[in-house]
Design a protein around this motif. Structure first.
Motif, PDB file in Angstrom:
ATOM      1  N   VAL A  26       0.885  -1.168   0.000  1.00 53.53           N
ATOM      2  CA  VAL A  26       0.000   0.000   0.000  1.00 53.53           C
ATOM      3  C   VAL A  26       0.919   1.213   0.000  1.00 53.53           C
ATOM      4  CG1 VAL A  26      -1.762   1.271   1.281  1.00 53.53           C
ATOM      5  CG2 VAL A  26      -1.783  -1.237   1.289  1.00 53.53           C
ATOM      6  N   SER A  27       0.826   2.024  -1.055  1.00 54.61           N
ATOM      7  CA  SER A  27       1.766   3.143  -1.172  1.00 54.61           C
ATOM      8  C   SER A  27       1.244   4.442  -0.546  1.00 54.61           C
ATOM      9  CB  SER A  27       2.142   3.377  -2.634  1.00 54.61           C
ATOM     10  OG  SER A  27       1.005   3.682  -3.398  1.00 54.61           O
ATOM     11  N   GLU A  28      -0.065   4.550  -0.403  1.00 58.93           N
ATOM     12  CA  GLU A  28      -0.597   5.796   0.172  1.00 58.93           C
ATOM     13  C   GLU A  28      -1.955   5.555   0.819  1.00 58.93           C
ATOM     14  OE1 GLU A  28      -2.329   9.587  -1.968  1.00 58.93           O
ATOM     15  OE2 GLU A  28      -0.133   9.588  -2.064  1.00 58.93           O
ATOM     16  N   ILE A  29      -2.151   6.200   1.965  1.00 52.16           N
ATOM     17  CA  ILE A  29      -3.429   6.190   2.673  1.00 52.16           C
ATOM     18  C   ILE A  29      -3.794   7.649   2.940  1.00 52.16           C
ATOM     19  CG2 ILE A  29      -4.646   5.527   4.775  1.00 52.16           C
ATOM     20  CD1 ILE A  29      -2.690   3.201   5.051  1.00 52.16           C
ATOM     21  N   THR A  30      -5.004   8.036   2.566  1.00 56.40           N
ATOM     22  CA  THR A  30      -5.460   9.405   2.801  1.00 56.40           C
ATOM     23  C   THR A  30      -6.687   9.367   3.707  1.00 56.40           C
ATOM     24  OG1 THR A  30      -4.663  10.064   0.619  1.00 56.40           O
ATOM     25  CG2 THR A  30      -6.196  11.560   1.715  1.00 56.40           C
ATOM     26  N   ILE A  31      -6.642  10.154   4.759  1.00 54.58           N
ATOM     27  CA  ILE A  31      -7.714  10.206   5.747  1.00 54.58           C
ATOM     28  C   ILE A  31      -8.078  11.661   6.013  1.00 54.58           C
ATOM     29  CG2 ILE A  31      -8.359   9.627   8.124  1.00 54.58           C
ATOM     30  CD1 ILE A  31      -5.571   7.707   7.262  1.00 54.58           C
ATOM     31  N   GLU A  32      -9.368  11.943   6.081  1.00 54.55           N
ATOM     32  CA  GLU A  32      -9.845  13.274   6.475  1.00 54.55           C
ATOM     33  C   GLU A  32     -10.155  13.247   7.961  1.00 54.55           C
ATOM     34  OE1 GLU A  32     -13.298  14.221   4.151  1.00 54.55           O
ATOM     35  OE2 GLU A  32     -12.093  14.800   2.420  1.00 54.55           O
ATOM     36  N   VAL A  33      -9.651  14.249   8.677  1.00 53.32           N
ATOM     37  CA  VAL A  33      -9.913  14.377  10.111  1.00 53.32           C
ATOM     38  C   VAL A  33     -10.405  15.793  10.379  1.00 53.32           C
ATOM     39  CG1 VAL A  33      -8.943  14.244  12.433  1.00 53.32           C
ATOM     40  CG2 VAL A  33      -8.110  12.688  10.671  1.00 53.32           C
ATOM     41  N   SER A  60       4.002   3.118   3.520  1.00 50.52           N
ATOM     42  CA  SER A  60       3.029   3.946   2.809  1.00 50.52           C
ATOM     43  C   SER A  60       3.103   5.398   3.278  1.00 50.52           C
ATOM     44  CB  SER A  60       1.605   3.411   3.000  1.00 50.52           C
ATOM     45  OG  SER A  60       1.192   3.555   4.326  1.00 50.52           O
ATOM     46  N   GLY A  61       2.778   6.275   2.375  1.00 54.44           N
ATOM     47  CA  GLY A  61       2.655   7.680   2.737  1.00 54.44           C
ATOM     48  C   GLY A  61       1.295   7.888   3.373  1.00 54.44           C
ATOM     49  N   ILE A  62       1.283   8.427   4.558  1.00 49.47           N
ATOM     50  CA  ILE A  62       0.028   8.679   5.257  1.00 49.47           C
ATOM     51  C   ILE A  62      -0.285  10.160   5.100  1.00 49.47           C
ATOM     52  CG2 ILE A  62      -1.166   8.650   7.465  1.00 49.47           C
ATOM     53  CD1 ILE A  62       0.807   6.365   8.270  1.00 49.47           C
ATOM     54  N   LYS A  63      -1.393  10.454   4.440  1.00 55.32           N
ATOM     55  CA  LYS A  63      -1.816  11.841   4.257  1.00 55.32           C
ATOM     56  C   LYS A  63      -3.033  12.089   5.134  1.00 55.32           C
ATOM     57  CE  LYS A  63      -2.123  13.287  -0.019  1.00 55.32           C
ATOM     58  NZ  LYS A  63      -2.350  13.309  -1.476  1.00 55.32           N
ATOM     59  N   ILE A  64      -2.879  13.010   6.050  1.00 51.94           N
ATOM     60  CA  ILE A  64      -3.989  13.400   6.912  1.00 51.94           C
ATOM     61  C   ILE A  64      -4.456  14.774   6.441  1.00 51.94           C
ATOM     62  CG2 ILE A  64      -4.713  13.911   9.259  1.00 51.94           C
ATOM     63  CD1 ILE A  64      -3.653  11.252   9.673  1.00 51.94           C
TER      64      ILE A  64
END
Length: 115
Positions: A26-33, A60-64
């Motif tokens: 998994v290279s990227e995970i994007t989450i809205e907070v 993975s790159g975690i984008k919040i």
């Protein structure tokens, strides 16, 4: 610390989706907070990183994406940014009639690398 259980659920979703698609990682995970969601974004990100160790999610790159709270005041028709739930309208000093945003907590995207 409910951030750990939320991070655990996001990991579960990411790993299940990766397995469904025979992903190698998994290279990227994007989450809205949202700022009014009650989730401490930094603690959530730390928990997610800890849970990812040794898995295909580890690198993975975690984008919040932090979503600001928005309030609307019926008294003066002002729309304004909110950083906490009990915030007054900056125009007329009333409580907001409607909270229009900032409650979000959602996984918006996963980028996986397939075999």
């Amino acid at each position: 610390m409910h951030e750990f259980s939320l991070a655990s659920e996001v990991m579960s979703i990411a790993l299940n989706e990766a397995e469904k698609h025979n992903a190698i990682w998994v290279s990227e995970i994007t989450i809205e907070v949202g700022s009014l969601s009650g989730v401490e974004a930094d603690a959530f990100e730390s928990a997610l990183s800890l849970l990812a160790e040794g898995s295909i999610v580890e690198k993975s790159g975690i984008k919040i994406l932090r979503i600001n709270g928005m309030g609307f005041c019926d008294g003066c028709n002002a729309e304004f940014e909110m950083t906490q739930r009990m915030e007054f309208c900056p125009e007329c000093n009333s409580f907001p009639s409607v909270i229009k945003g900032g409650n979000e907590f959602r996984l918006t995207s996963l980028v996986i690398e397939e075999q």
